[in-house]
Design a protein around this motif. Sequence first.
Motif, PDB file in Angstrom:
ATOM      1  N   PRO A 203       0.803  -1.223   0.000  1.00 31.20           N
ATOM      2  CA  PRO A 203       0.000   0.000   0.000  1.00 31.20           C
ATOM      3  C   PRO A 203       0.836   1.272   0.000  1.00 31.20           C
ATOM      4  CG  PRO A 203      -0.885  -1.560   1.575  1.00 31.20           C
ATOM      5  CD  PRO A 203       0.378  -2.160   1.033  1.00 31.20           C
ATOM      6  N   GLU A 204       1.957   1.231   0.725  1.00 30.70           N
ATOM      7  CA  GLU A 204       2.761   2.435   0.821  1.00 30.70           C
ATOM      8  C   GLU A 204       3.191   2.928  -0.565  1.00 30.70           C
ATOM      9  OE1 GLU A 204       5.650   2.134   3.973  1.00 30.70           O
ATOM     10  OE2 GLU A 204       6.749   3.823   3.107  1.00 30.70           O
ATOM     11  N   ARG A 205       3.505   1.971  -1.439  1.00 29.30           N
ATOM     12  CA  ARG A 205       3.977   2.385  -2.757  1.00 29.30           C
ATOM     13  C   ARG A 205       2.850   3.050  -3.552  1.00 29.30           C
ATOM     14  NH1 ARG A 205       6.750  -1.952  -6.416  1.00 29.30           N
ATOM     15  NH2 ARG A 205       7.511  -2.710  -4.412  1.00 29.30           N
ATOM     16  N   ALA A 206       1.651   2.477  -3.452  1.00 29.86           N
ATOM     17  CA  ALA A 206       0.516   3.069  -4.157  1.00 29.86           C
ATOM     18  C   ALA A 206       0.206   4.465  -3.609  1.00 29.86           C
ATOM     19  CB  ALA A 206      -0.706   2.165  -4.024  1.00 29.86           C
ATOM     20  N   VAL A 207       0.360   4.618  -2.286  1.00 30.98           N
ATOM     21  CA  VAL A 207       0.113   5.925  -1.673  1.00 30.98           C
ATOM     22  C   VAL A 207       1.138   6.945  -2.180  1.00 30.98           C
ATOM     23  CG1 VAL A 207       0.169   7.213   0.505  1.00 30.98           C
ATOM     24  CG2 VAL A 207      -1.024   5.019   0.387  1.00 30.98           C
ATOM     25  N   ARG A 208       2.420   6.534  -2.194  1.00 30.50           N
ATOM     26  CA  ARG A 208       3.479   7.443  -2.668  1.00 30.50           C
ATOM     27  C   ARG A 208       3.270   7.822  -4.133  1.00 30.50           C
ATOM     28  NH1 ARG A 208       3.649   8.400   1.427  1.00 30.50           N
ATOM     29  NH2 ARG A 208       4.742   7.399   3.117  1.00 30.50           N
ATOM     30  N   ALA A 209       2.717   6.864  -4.894  1.00 28.85           N
ATOM     31  CA  ALA A 209       2.520   7.123  -6.316  1.00 28.85           C
ATOM     32  C   ALA A 209       1.295   7.996  -6.560  1.00 28.85           C
ATOM     33  CB  ALA A 209       2.385   5.799  -7.065  1.00 28.85           C
ATOM     34  N   GLY A 210       0.587   8.336  -5.487  1.00 34.92           N
ATOM     35  CA  GLY A 210      -0.561   9.218  -5.643  1.00 34.92           C
ATOM     36  C   GLY A 210      -1.796   8.533  -6.204  1.00 34.92           C
ATOM     37  N   ARG A 211      -1.918   7.231  -5.965  1.00 38.31           N
ATOM     38  CA  ARG A 211      -3.078   6.520  -6.510  1.00 38.31           C
ATOM     39  C   ARG A 211      -4.203   6.388  -5.489  1.00 38.31           C
ATOM     40  NH1 ARG A 211      -1.459   1.569 -10.226  1.00 38.31           N
ATOM     41  NH2 ARG A 211      -3.456   2.195 -11.075  1.00 38.31           N
ATOM     42  N   VAL A 212      -3.994   6.946  -4.302  1.00 38.51           N
ATOM     43  CA  VAL A 212      -4.936   6.742  -3.206  1.00 38.51           C
ATOM     44  C   VAL A 212      -5.389   8.071  -2.607  1.00 38.51           C
ATOM     45  CG1 VAL A 212      -5.265   5.603  -0.985  1.00 38.51           C
ATOM     46  CG2 VAL A 212      -3.658   4.644  -2.644  1.00 38.51           C
ATOM     47  N   GLY A 213      -6.672   8.163  -2.364  1.00 37.26           N
ATOM     48  CA  GLY A 213      -7.193   9.295  -1.612  1.00 37.26           C
ATOM     49  C   GLY A 213      -8.023   8.743  -0.482  1.00 37.26           C
ATOM     50  N   ALA A 214      -8.025   9.410   0.664  1.00 39.75           N
ATOM     51  CA  ALA A 214      -8.759   8.841   1.787  1.00 39.75           C
ATOM     52  C   ALA A 214      -9.389   9.908   2.644  1.00 39.75           C
ATOM     53  CB  ALA A 214      -7.829   7.981   2.646  1.00 39.75           C
ATOM     54  N   MET A 215     -10.513   9.530   3.212  1.00 37.41           N
ATOM     55  CA  MET A 215     -11.192  10.344   4.188  1.00 37.41           C
ATOM     56  C   MET A 215     -11.217   9.482   5.441  1.00 37.41           C
ATOM     57  SD  MET A 215     -14.895  11.890   3.505  1.00 37.41           S
ATOM     58  CE  MET A 215     -15.946  12.426   4.841  1.00 37.41           C
ATOM     59  N   LEU A 216     -10.373   9.851   6.391  1.00 34.37           N
ATOM     60  CA  LEU A 216     -10.201   8.998   7.559  1.00 34.37           C
ATOM     61  C   LEU A 216     -11.251   9.309   8.611  1.00 34.37           C
ATOM     62  CD1 LEU A 216      -6.350   9.375   7.767  1.00 34.37           C
ATOM     63  CD2 LEU A 216      -7.632   7.471   6.816  1.00 34.37           C
ATOM     64  N   GLN A 217     -11.445   8.334   9.474  1.00 34.30           N
ATOM     65  CA  GLN A 217     -12.414   8.537  10.540  1.00 34.30           C
ATOM     66  C   GLN A 217     -11.878   9.552  11.540  1.00 34.30           C
ATOM     67  OE1 GLN A 217     -13.439   4.923  12.499  1.00 34.30           O
ATOM     68  NE2 GLN A 217     -15.351   5.739  13.269  1.00 34.30           N
ATOM     69  N   GLU A 218     -12.748  10.333  12.114  1.00 33.69           N
ATOM     70  CA  GLU A 218     -12.386  11.254  13.186  1.00 33.69           C
ATOM     71  C   GLU A 218     -11.373  12.306  12.774  1.00 33.69           C
ATOM     72  OE1 GLU A 218     -11.352   8.942  16.596  1.00 33.69           O
ATOM     73  OE2 GLU A 218     -13.328   8.009  16.625  1.00 33.69           O
ATOM     74  N   GLY A 219     -11.249  12.538  11.488  1.00 33.77           N
ATOM     75  CA  GLY A 219     -10.450  13.685  11.076  1.00 33.77           C
ATOM     76  C   GLY A 219     -11.288  14.928  11.346  1.00 33.77           C
ATOM     77  N   ARG A 220     -10.666  15.961  11.876  1.00 32.20           N
ATOM     78  CA  ARG A 220     -11.429  17.176  12.143  1.00 32.20           C
ATOM     79  C   ARG A 220     -10.907  18.309  11.262  1.00 32.20           C
ATOM     80  NH1 ARG A 220     -10.593  17.511  18.066  1.00 32.20           N
ATOM     81  NH2 ARG A 220      -9.655  15.457  17.907  1.00 32.20           N
TER      82      ARG A 220
END
Lengths: 302, 238
Positions: free
Chosen positions: A72-89
Amino acid sequence: MTQTENAAVSFTGAVKTFGTVRAVDGVDLEIAAGETVALLGRNGAGKSTTISLLLGLDEPDEGTVWLFGAPPERAVRAGRVGAMLQEGRAVPRVTVQELVSFVARRYPEPMPVARALQLAGIPELAGRRVDRLSGGQTQRVRFAVALAGNPSVIVLDEPTAALDVEARHAFWASMRSYARLGHTVLFSTHHLEEADAHADRILVIDHGRIVADGTGEQLKRAVGGSLVAFDLGGRSTAGLELLPGVRSVEVRGDRARLRSDDPDATVIALAELHAIRGLEVAPASLDDAFLALTAAPVKEAA
Amino acid sequence: MLDYLRLEVRRTLRDVGFVIGGVAMPVLMYLLFTNLGGDDGGWKTGAMVGMAGYGAVGSALNTGGGVAEDRAIGWLRQLRVTPMTPREVVIGRTLTGSVTVLPAILAVLAAGGLINGVRLDAWQWAAVAGLLWLGSVPFTLLGLGNGYRLTGQTTGVTNMVCNLGLSVLGGLWFPISLFPHWLRSVSQYTPTNRFAELGTSVAVGRAPAFGAIAVLTLWMLAFGSYAVLSYRRSGRTV
């Protein structure tokens, strides 16, 4: 399960423990590019841990987790992932425009900020300070942040928690318009209706395991059986499970609830026994499916 | 990374608490301390460096407060799911600290030059500002160590205690010549005392003593290790 090269997401025997709790307990799953998938489970079922593994925020103790055929880390670094995490304010002291454009510029091929704001349904908020928005507006800013980089897969952890009904509708409309562009969407929820209404496919998770996988329709069918309920009127329940079609018998107070594969035959048999009192016959609901699939004790509203 | 620096500097400068507590307060205290009662020009210069140093320490520590806040609201976690690497985030934050100490230093020096009539050569002004700026790095690291280790509220309190304690003990508020002998010897081992010494020695036209640089470097290594350890520990929860 066959491991396809093009799977967007793939878990193989993934386990994650925290102390003595096996939060994720041997998950196998595969999500193809372009699918919209709901991860459905009650609180504490393992949804957020599954998502953390998927995003590389946590590493599995056993098994593997792949995103686009790589850690997953590689996909994240490559900019292929966007996320809306829980409890983000809300991020204090920035404007919506500043925040979304900052995140967008981290990605190799972002979408224009105006487009992200439009998809999230908040073009009019661009100049506003993020920490001065309502809860629903903040949530949609966080959605805009998740899709600003134009990622191939977007992961939303309980995106509508704490939203009122109207904000919820607006949010799902935004999500669907993004999914229609051919992106892969995975969202977690504990609302059955949301999973049924907004996902092509539902993964039911319970005690860290995937206990069901299919469309809402398939899940209902898998649980099988319509409900046939009637008042016992003091009659014994002996032999009810032997009636035609009956799979299971449950008694609540003076009322028997039969799960039947052939409700017509069951009703005819009950009539022959002169047992029909306050008869109710209903097709299986997704609620029934969910309750049948998840093991924890059930509290039933009257 | 420059982008991140710009974003975080902007967020810091929009923080009213930072502007009042980190910039306005040192200026006011400087003017107050130097204009109550008569005194010679030496105190005006010494206090100027001391208060500029105090402001810089406060601003540097404040960077850690920002980190604690960002952890609490999930912003650092959000950054982890963007293509930014954790290393870029940490370096960006450290650079933010080094930029946000400047307003306090410049504001107090300006008050000294424009209001209190402190006269230094151009190179001395530049050297005092530059040395105070460089010398604030250990305090940024201390703040980051607190910010990555503690919760938002405890970070605020811890930073304040560090700031006041080190500032008073180091002689940024009152000259250590007023301290009893034993306290004076302790004071010479504090990072704040040696930090101010960088500026005061230049202000009187001398190069900073080797001892000052050595003590400050040791503190920088200590605070740097603390920051790294705190960051590693937070890795799982950020």
